[in-house]
Each structure stands twice: as structure tokens, then as C-alpha cells.
Design an enzyme around this catalytic site. Structure first.
Site, PDB file in Angstrom:
ATOM      1  N   ARG A   1       0.824  -1.213   0.000  1.00 48.46           N
ATOM      2  CA  ARG A   1       0.000   0.000   0.000  1.00 48.46           C
ATOM      3  C   ARG A   1       0.861   1.268   0.000  1.00 48.46           C
ATOM      4  O   ARG A   1       2.021   1.254   0.412  1.00 48.46           O
ATOM      5  CB  ARG A   1      -0.974  -0.004   1.162  1.00 48.46           C
ATOM      6  CG  ARG A   1      -0.350  -0.046   2.517  1.00 48.46           C
ATOM      7  CD  ARG A   1      -1.417  -0.207   3.595  1.00 48.46           C
ATOM      8  NE  ARG A   1      -0.905  -0.798   4.801  1.00 48.46           N
ATOM      9  CZ  ARG A   1      -1.670  -1.340   5.729  1.00 48.46           C
ATOM     10  NH1 ARG A   1      -2.971  -1.378   5.577  1.00 48.46           N
ATOM     11  NH2 ARG A   1      -1.140  -1.851   6.816  1.00 48.46           N
TER      12      ARG A   1
ATOM     13  N   GLU B   1      -3.400   5.819   4.193  1.00 44.25           N
ATOM     14  CA  GLU B   1      -2.935   4.826   3.226  1.00 44.25           C
ATOM     15  C   GLU B   1      -3.977   4.565   2.144  1.00 44.25           C
ATOM     16  O   GLU B   1      -5.180   4.604   2.406  1.00 44.25           O
ATOM     17  CB  GLU B   1      -2.656   3.497   3.947  1.00 44.25           C
ATOM     18  CG  GLU B   1      -1.565   3.632   4.986  1.00 44.25           C
ATOM     19  CD  GLU B   1      -1.530   2.474   5.988  1.00 44.25           C
ATOM     20  OE1 GLU B   1      -0.432   2.117   6.419  1.00 44.25           O
ATOM     21  OE2 GLU B   1      -2.601   1.948   6.330  1.00 44.25           O
TER      22      GLU B   1
ATOM     23  N   LYS C   1      -8.938   0.738  -0.973  1.00 43.16           N
ATOM     24  CA  LYS C   1      -9.413   1.244   0.318  1.00 43.16           C
ATOM     25  C   LYS C   1      -8.591   2.469   0.695  1.00 43.16           C
ATOM     26  O   LYS C   1      -7.377   2.497   0.469  1.00 43.16           O
ATOM     27  CB  LYS C   1      -9.283   0.174   1.402  1.00 43.16           C
ATOM     28  CG  LYS C   1      -9.633   0.697   2.815  1.00 43.16           C
ATOM     29  CD  LYS C   1      -9.892  -0.413   3.813  1.00 43.16           C
ATOM     30  CE  LYS C   1      -8.683  -0.875   4.539  1.00 43.16           C
ATOM     31  NZ  LYS C   1      -9.005  -1.760   5.664  1.00 43.16           N
TER      32      LYS C   1
ATOM     33  N   GLN D   1     -11.259  -2.456  17.648  1.00 45.48           N
ATOM     34  CA  GLN D   1     -11.247  -3.730  16.904  1.00 45.48           C
ATOM     35  C   GLN D   1     -11.547  -4.936  17.796  1.00 45.48           C
ATOM     36  O   GLN D   1     -11.830  -6.028  17.292  1.00 45.48           O
ATOM     37  CB  GLN D   1      -9.855  -3.992  16.280  1.00 45.48           C
ATOM     38  CG  GLN D   1      -9.247  -2.837  15.514  1.00 45.48           C
ATOM     39  CD  GLN D   1     -10.004  -2.510  14.252  1.00 45.48           C
ATOM     40  OE1 GLN D   1     -10.387  -3.392  13.494  1.00 45.48           O
ATOM     41  NE2 GLN D   1     -10.251  -1.227  14.026  1.00 45.48           N
TER      42      GLN D   1
ATOM     43  N   THR E   1      -3.229  -3.680  19.916  1.00 48.07           N
ATOM     44  CA  THR E   1      -3.032  -2.400  20.595  1.00 48.07           C
ATOM     45  C   THR E   1      -2.731  -1.313  19.559  1.00 48.07           C
ATOM     46  O   THR E   1      -2.400  -1.607  18.404  1.00 48.07           O
ATOM     47  CB  THR E   1      -1.859  -2.473  21.588  1.00 48.07           C
ATOM     48  OG1 THR E   1      -0.640  -2.643  20.861  1.00 48.07           O
ATOM     49  CG2 THR E   1      -2.037  -3.620  22.559  1.00 48.07           C
TER      50      THR E   1
ATOM     51  N   VAL F   1      -1.877  -8.131  15.440  1.00 45.17           N
ATOM     52  CA  VAL F   1      -2.694  -7.284  14.558  1.00 45.17           C
ATOM     53  C   VAL F   1      -2.283  -5.809  14.609  1.00 45.17           C
ATOM     54  O   VAL F   1      -2.379  -5.089  13.614  1.00 45.17           O
ATOM     55  CB  VAL F   1      -4.190  -7.430  14.948  1.00 45.17           C
ATOM     56  CG1 VAL F   1      -5.073  -6.518  14.117  1.00 45.17           C
ATOM     57  CG2 VAL F   1      -4.644  -8.876  14.802  1.00 45.17           C
TER      58      VAL F   1
ATOM     59  N   ASP G   1       1.554  -2.533  12.521  1.00 46.08           N
ATOM     60  CA  ASP G   1       1.181  -2.503  11.100  1.00 46.08           C
ATOM     61  C   ASP G   1       1.700  -1.270  10.372  1.00 46.08           C
ATOM     62  O   ASP G   1       1.145  -0.844   9.372  1.00 46.08           O
ATOM     63  CB  ASP G   1      -0.349  -2.595  10.967  1.00 46.08           C
ATOM     64  CG  ASP G   1      -1.073  -1.449  11.670  1.00 46.08           C
ATOM     65  OD1 ASP G   1      -0.400  -0.631  12.334  1.00 46.08           O
ATOM     66  OD2 ASP G   1      -2.305  -1.360  11.552  1.00 46.08           O
TER      67      ASP G   1
ATOM     68  N   SER H   1       0.090  -9.894  11.083  1.00 46.17           N
ATOM     69  CA  SER H   1      -0.953  -9.261  10.271  1.00 46.17           C
ATOM     70  C   SER H   1      -0.709  -7.749  10.137  1.00 46.17           C
ATOM     71  O   SER H   1      -0.439  -7.069  11.128  1.00 46.17           O
ATOM     72  CB  SER H   1      -2.301  -9.513  10.950  1.00 46.17           C
ATOM     73  OG  SER H   1      -3.267  -8.588  10.546  1.00 46.17           O
TER      74      SER H   1
ATOM     75  N   LYS I   1     -18.775  12.446 -25.497  1.00 41.38           N
ATOM     76  CA  LYS I   1     -17.733  13.455 -25.753  1.00 41.38           C
ATOM     77  C   LYS I   1     -18.187  14.855 -25.349  1.00 41.38           C
ATOM     78  O   LYS I   1     -17.393  15.789 -25.369  1.00 41.38           O
ATOM     79  CB  LYS I   1     -17.362  13.451 -27.236  1.00 41.38           C
ATOM     80  CG  LYS I   1     -16.681  12.156 -27.652  1.00 41.38           C
ATOM     81  CD  LYS I   1     -16.139  12.249 -29.051  1.00 41.38           C
ATOM     82  CE  LYS I   1     -15.482  10.930 -29.436  1.00 41.38           C
ATOM     83  NZ  LYS I   1     -14.960  10.963 -30.799  1.00 41.38           N
TER      84      LYS I   1
HETATM   85  N1  LIG Z   1      -3.609  -5.757  10.864  1.00 42.84           N
HETATM   86  C1  LIG Z   1      -4.709  -5.210  10.425  1.00 42.84           C
HETATM   87  O1  LIG Z   1      -5.275  -5.649   9.423  1.00 42.84           O
HETATM   88  C2  LIG Z   1      -5.315  -4.080  11.182  1.00 42.84           C
HETATM   89  C3  LIG Z   1      -6.601  -3.633  10.845  1.00 42.84           C
HETATM   90  C4  LIG Z   1      -7.180  -2.629  11.620  1.00 42.84           C
HETATM   91  C5  LIG Z   1      -6.483  -2.060  12.674  1.00 42.84           C
HETATM   92  N2  LIG Z   1      -5.215  -2.505  12.939  1.00 42.84           N
HETATM   93  C6  LIG Z   1      -4.447  -1.959  14.054  1.00 42.84           C
HETATM   94  O2  LIG Z   1      -5.017  -2.505  15.242  1.00 42.84           O
HETATM   95  C7  LIG Z   1      -4.741  -1.632  16.332  1.00 42.84           C
HETATM   96  C8  LIG Z   1      -5.976  -1.433  17.171  1.00 42.84           C
HETATM   97  O3  LIG Z   1      -6.901  -0.662  16.461  1.00 42.84           O
HETATM   98  P1  LIG Z   1      -8.185  -0.080  17.212  1.00 42.84           P
HETATM   99  O4  LIG Z   1      -9.044   0.512  16.153  1.00 42.84           O
HETATM  100  O5  LIG Z   1      -8.761  -1.123  18.125  1.00 42.84           O
HETATM  101  O6  LIG Z   1      -7.482   1.047  18.097  1.00 42.84           O
HETATM  102  P2  LIG Z   1      -8.007   1.708  19.458  1.00 42.84           P
HETATM  103  O7  LIG Z   1      -7.197   2.940  19.628  1.00 42.84           O
HETATM  104  O8  LIG Z   1      -9.483   1.813  19.451  1.00 42.84           O
HETATM  105  O9  LIG Z   1      -7.608   0.619  20.583  1.00 42.84           O
HETATM  106  C9  LIG Z   1      -6.280   0.305  20.890  1.00 42.84           C
HETATM  107  C10 LIG Z   1      -6.194  -0.077  22.369  1.00 42.84           C
HETATM  108  O10 LIG Z   1      -4.840  -0.465  22.655  1.00 42.84           O
HETATM  109  C11 LIG Z   1      -4.596  -0.093  23.996  1.00 42.84           C
HETATM  110  N3  LIG Z   1      -3.153  -0.103  24.270  1.00 42.84           N
HETATM  111  C12 LIG Z   1      -2.213   0.772  23.834  1.00 42.84           C
HETATM  112  N4  LIG Z   1      -1.007   0.419  24.318  1.00 42.84           N
HETATM  113  C13 LIG Z   1      -1.193  -0.709  25.055  1.00 42.84           C
HETATM  114  C14 LIG Z   1      -0.310  -1.559  25.794  1.00 42.84           C
HETATM  115  N5  LIG Z   1       0.978  -1.286  25.887  1.00 42.84           N
HETATM  116  N6  LIG Z   1      -0.842  -2.643  26.407  1.00 42.84           N
HETATM  117  C15 LIG Z   1      -2.171  -2.908  26.348  1.00 42.84           C
HETATM  118  N7  LIG Z   1      -3.050  -2.130  25.659  1.00 42.84           N
HETATM  119  C16 LIG Z   1      -2.571  -1.049  25.018  1.00 42.84           C
HETATM  120  C17 LIG Z   1      -5.235   1.293  24.099  1.00 42.84           C
HETATM  121  O11 LIG Z   1      -5.459   1.683  25.425  1.00 42.84           O
HETATM  122  C18 LIG Z   1      -6.532   1.072  23.312  1.00 42.84           C
HETATM  123  O12 LIG Z   1      -7.617   0.726  24.137  1.00 42.84           O
HETATM  124  C19 LIG Z   1      -4.194  -0.357  15.714  1.00 42.84           C
HETATM  125  O13 LIG Z   1      -2.795  -0.355  15.899  1.00 42.84           O
HETATM  126  C20 LIG Z   1      -4.542  -0.464  14.253  1.00 42.84           C
HETATM  127  O14 LIG Z   1      -3.651   0.234  13.432  1.00 42.84           O
HETATM  128  C21 LIG Z   1      -4.619  -3.495  12.221  1.00 42.84           C
END
Ligand SMILES: NC(=O)c1ccc[n+]([C@@H]2O[C@H](COP(=O)([O-])OP(=O)(O)OC[C@H]3O[C@@H](n4cnc5c(N)ncnc54)[C@H](O)[C@@H]3O)[C@@H](O)[C@H]2O)c1
Length: 374
Positions: free
Chosen positions: A69, A80, A93, A164, A226, A249, A252, A317, A354
Site C-alpha cells: 500500500r 494509506e 481502500k 477492533q 493495541t 494485529v 502494522d 498481520s 464526448k
Molecule cells: N492488521 C490489520 O489488518 C489491522 C486492521 C485494523 C487495525 N489494525 C491496528 O489494530 C490496532 C488497534 O486498532 P483499534 O481501532 O482497536 O485502536 P483503538 O485505539 O481503538 O484501541 C487500541 C487499544 O490499545 C490499547 N493499548 C495501547 N497500548 C497498550 C499496551 N501497551 N498494552 C495494552 N493495551 C494497550 C489502548 O489503550 C486502546 O484501548 C491499531 O494499531 C490499528 O492500526 C490493524
């Protein structure tokens, strides 16, 4: 136009002026439409169909024109674009990742996407993908875990209880038979929110833990989801037990990871699209020749997944465009079945393709050159 209108009677004039300017059929699905779609199908069935569509498309891996991406990084986040196409359908996307957003009332991840017809370029679907990204990411995690986790896995640790997390929990519960989830988040309010959202679900035991180590202990599957714009070390090697499957997850993006590099060294590592994961995944910490397997090889039976019960497997992932292609394809099909969405007047339908300028004349009863000069 005014000359032509002068020759028409009143009814004809009215018809001409009110004729639809746009009519190519782009289906629009709002976030509410997607929520309704999930309600009507039922969440387990929606996740199951999403996972099935992703799996089927991964089996067609060589058919796709793939690329990593395109990312635009800034101090607090990333925006992205994720394009992919086969011979008939193009998809992209738009998605962001801004971990600080939640402090100002915005989601960390927001997205929308398009499906287009390759033969003509007509965009046939424009859809929300914020809710859908959570569904497709959870479905993808299950597609990987079905191939990599120990059969009979029942206990999962879920580190990160944000936007998520419920989707991950429910996908693993409904599609993989996970019946105990051990929760940890640095923000206790996030964990309370998850507990409230999933309260009372029969057959699913939720246990709140005081640390990542406590949550991970004894788990068959460990999901880290996280968000922090830093190289975090959520999982360290001493937490990892023989036979675990790690579903990583949240790491990323360059400079945004979750795993100590030694966790990757003690595991067999599986990725979506290797060129992208080398840049964005937890894999970014390892040398370029560190061995990984693209998951599609395992799904297609060309490469082994888990080979024994003690092996540690890791799905690094990051989210690949093919999963969004599959998600959009599933949404279009299900929306058609349920009669959801609206025709969006996005692309003009021209009597003479056209004569694009004629569109301005139809929108403006005065001589168009005069109107534009005003
Ligand atoms: N791999 C994929 O396909 C994919 C897809 C979507 C999102 N993501 C990634 O997933 C992650 C979560 O997304 P989201 O929408 O749930 O975000 P969000 O901000 O809603 O939730 C993230 C949570 O992580 C917690 N957190 C942060 N640091 C922490 C730690 N050290 N220990 C424990 N918990 C901690 C935060 O308090 C928060 O509640 C993001 O990094 C996002 O980029 C990846």
C-alpha cells in the site's frame, strides 16, 4: 440551450430541466447500511461469509495484480491507499491510523473503499469500510488461525481492548470455538467497555487480567491489537509458551510494532504479502533474509502451516488490500440480497460521451458561457 428551450412547450421544458443529470449506477453503502446488513444476516453468519470470501480469494492469489500500500506518514499517524485488481474487478481502500485520535473523540482507524469494473472503469460500489475493516480484520485473523493454531484451541488472550477488539473476540468465539478470553488493556475503561458490549453472551467466559503476562499465561491463541505510534514490546519471549499461536494485529506501520524481535525468532512467521509486511509488520525489526511464509501458500496446500503441537506460530498481520477486495465483494453481494444501499449519482451519464461540457449547459438555463463568466 436557451435557443433549444425556446422551441419546447412548457411541459417539455420542465422535463428537460429536471432530467437527471447523473444516472450511472454506483451503489452507496453507509455505515448504517453495513450495520443493518450485519444485523439482518446475524454477526456469526456475516463473519463466516466474510472469512469464506477472504479464503476463496486467497486461493486465487496469482490472479491478482498486487502492490504494497501507498502510505503517507505524519507526526501522529498515517493515511494509506490500498489498491488491488484481478481481470474483472478493481478495488481500493482509503484508511488511516492515528492512535492519538481517541483522545479527541475520533476513532484510530477510519476507512472507505470502492469496487470498480475493470472493463470500463465504472465504480460500481462506494462503501464505508470503518466498521467493515474491523469485521474483515477479525475474519482474516480467523482464516490464518484456522490454518496455524492448534486444533481444539479454546483459550485466547486479547491484549488491546479498543475498537477492533470485540470483533476479534466474537470472530474467534463464533468461528473457532474460543470459549475463554483473557483481557488486558492499559486503559481499564476500554476493558470495561468490551465487558459491557459482550456481557451475557452464552458460552463465552471473559476474564479481566492485571497485566499482559497474566492474560497470556496458558493461552492457546494470543491476539495483540493495541495502538501506539511507537515500537512497543507488548509480547516478550518469556511470555511465549510452546504451541501458542500469536495473532499480531496492531503492529502494522513503520515504527509502530508490538512484539520483541526475539518473539519472531522463536516462531514460524506467516505473512499476507511479504513486500508489504517487511516494511510495516513486526517483521520490520528482522533482517531482510529472515524466513517467512506467505499465508496463501499454506491455504493452497503448497507450504506447511503448523507442523507439530509445540511449534509457536505467528501471523504478522498488517492488513492487505485483497482482504478489502473480498470485504467489498461480500458487501455488494449481501446488500443485493437484502436490498440495502442507495444509487449514488457519482458519475455523469452523458447522452454524447464526448459532450462533457453539455453537463454544464443542462445545469444552467442561461447561456452557459454567460453563467460561467458571472
Ligand atoms: N492488521 C490489520 O489488518 C489491522 C486492521 C485494523 C487495525 N489494525 C491496528 O489494530 C490496532 C488497534 O486498532 P483499534 O481501532 O482497536 O485502536 P483503538 O485505539 O481503538 O484501541 C487500541 C487499544 O490499545 C490499547 N493499548 C495501547 N497500548 C497498550 C499496551 N501497551 N498494552 C495494552 N493495551 C494497550 C489502548 O489503550 C486502546 O484501548 C491499531 O494499531 C490499528 O492500526 C490493524
Amino acid at each position: 440551450l436557451s435557443l433549444r428551450l425556446a422551441t419546447l412547450d412548457a411541459t417539455q421544458k420542465d422535463t428537460a430541466m429536471n432530467a437527471p443529470l447523473y444516472s450511472l449506477p454506483t451503489l452507496f453503502l453507509s455505515a448504517q447500511d453495513v450495520a443493518t446488513l450485519v444485523h439482518r444476516l446475524g454477526l456469526p453468519a456475516a463473519l463466516d461469509r466474510m472469512a469464506g470470501t477472504i479464503h476463496a480469494d486467497y486461493l486465487r492469489w496469482p490472479d491478482f495484480d498486487k502492490s504494497a500500500r501507498v502510505a503517507s506518514h505524519s507526526a501522529d499517524g498515517v493515511i494509506e491507499l490500498m489498491p488491488i485488481a484481478d481481470d474483472t474487478t478493481y478495488a481500493f481502500k482509503y484508511v488511516n491510523g492515528h492512535p492519538k485520535n481517541t483522545q479527541s473523540g475520533l476513532p484510530t482507524v477510519m476507512a472507505f473503499g470502492v469496487l470498480a469494473d475493470v472493463d470500463t472503469g465504472v465504480p460500481v460500489l462506494l462503501s464505508e469500510l470503518t466498521l467493515t475493516t474491523a469485521l474483515r480484520t477479525a475474519a482474516m485473523s480467523v482464516v490464518a488461525a484456522r490454518a496455524l493454531a492448534r486444533p481444539g484451541s479454546r483459550r485466547m488472550a486479547l491484549i488491546g481492548n479498543g475498537a477492533q477488539s470485540e470483533f476479534q473476540a466474537l470472530a474467534f468465539h463464533h468461528l473457532m470455538g474460543i470459549n475463554e478470553i483473557r483481557l488486558y488493556d492499559t486503559d481499564t475503561a476500554a476493558t470495561r467497555k468490551l465487558m459491557a458490549n459482550l456481557a451475557g453472551l452464552p458460552g463465552l467466559k471473559l476474564i479481566v487480567c492485571d497485566s499482559t503476562a497474566q492474560a497470556v499465561h496458558g493461552a492457546d491463541i494470543v491476539t495483540t491489537v493495541t495502538a501506539d505510534k511507537t515500537n512497543a514490546t507488548i509480547l516478550t519471549p518469556e511470555m511465549i509458551e510452546p504451541g501458542m499461536h500469536i495473532n499480531g494485529v496492531g503492529g502494522d506501520c513503520p515504527g509502530k510494532t508490538e512484539l520483541h524481535p526475539d518473539v519472531l525468532r522463536l516462531a514460524s512467521v506467516f505473512v499476507e504479502y511479504e513486500p508489504q509486511t517487511r516494511i510495516e509488520g513486526d517483521l520490520q525489526h528482522l533482517p531482510a533474509d529472515f524466513a517467512v511464509t506467505e499465508l496463501w501458500h499454506v491455504l493452497a496446500g503448497n507450504a506447511p502451516g503448523r507442523t507439530d503441537a509445540a511449534q509457536v506460530t505467528l501471523f504478522d498481520s498488517v492488513g492487505f488490500a485483497l482482504e478489502d477486495y473480498s470485504a467489498l465483494r461480500f458487501l455488494r453481494e449481501a446488500a443485493g440480497e437484502l436490498g440495502l444501499g442507495q444509487a449514488l449519482p457519482l458519475i455523469p451519464a452523458l447522452t454524447d460521451p464526448k459532450d462533457l461540457f453539455g453537463l454544464l449547459r443542462r445545469a444552467e438555463p442561461r447561456p452557459v458561457a454567460l453563467a460561467l463568466a458571472a
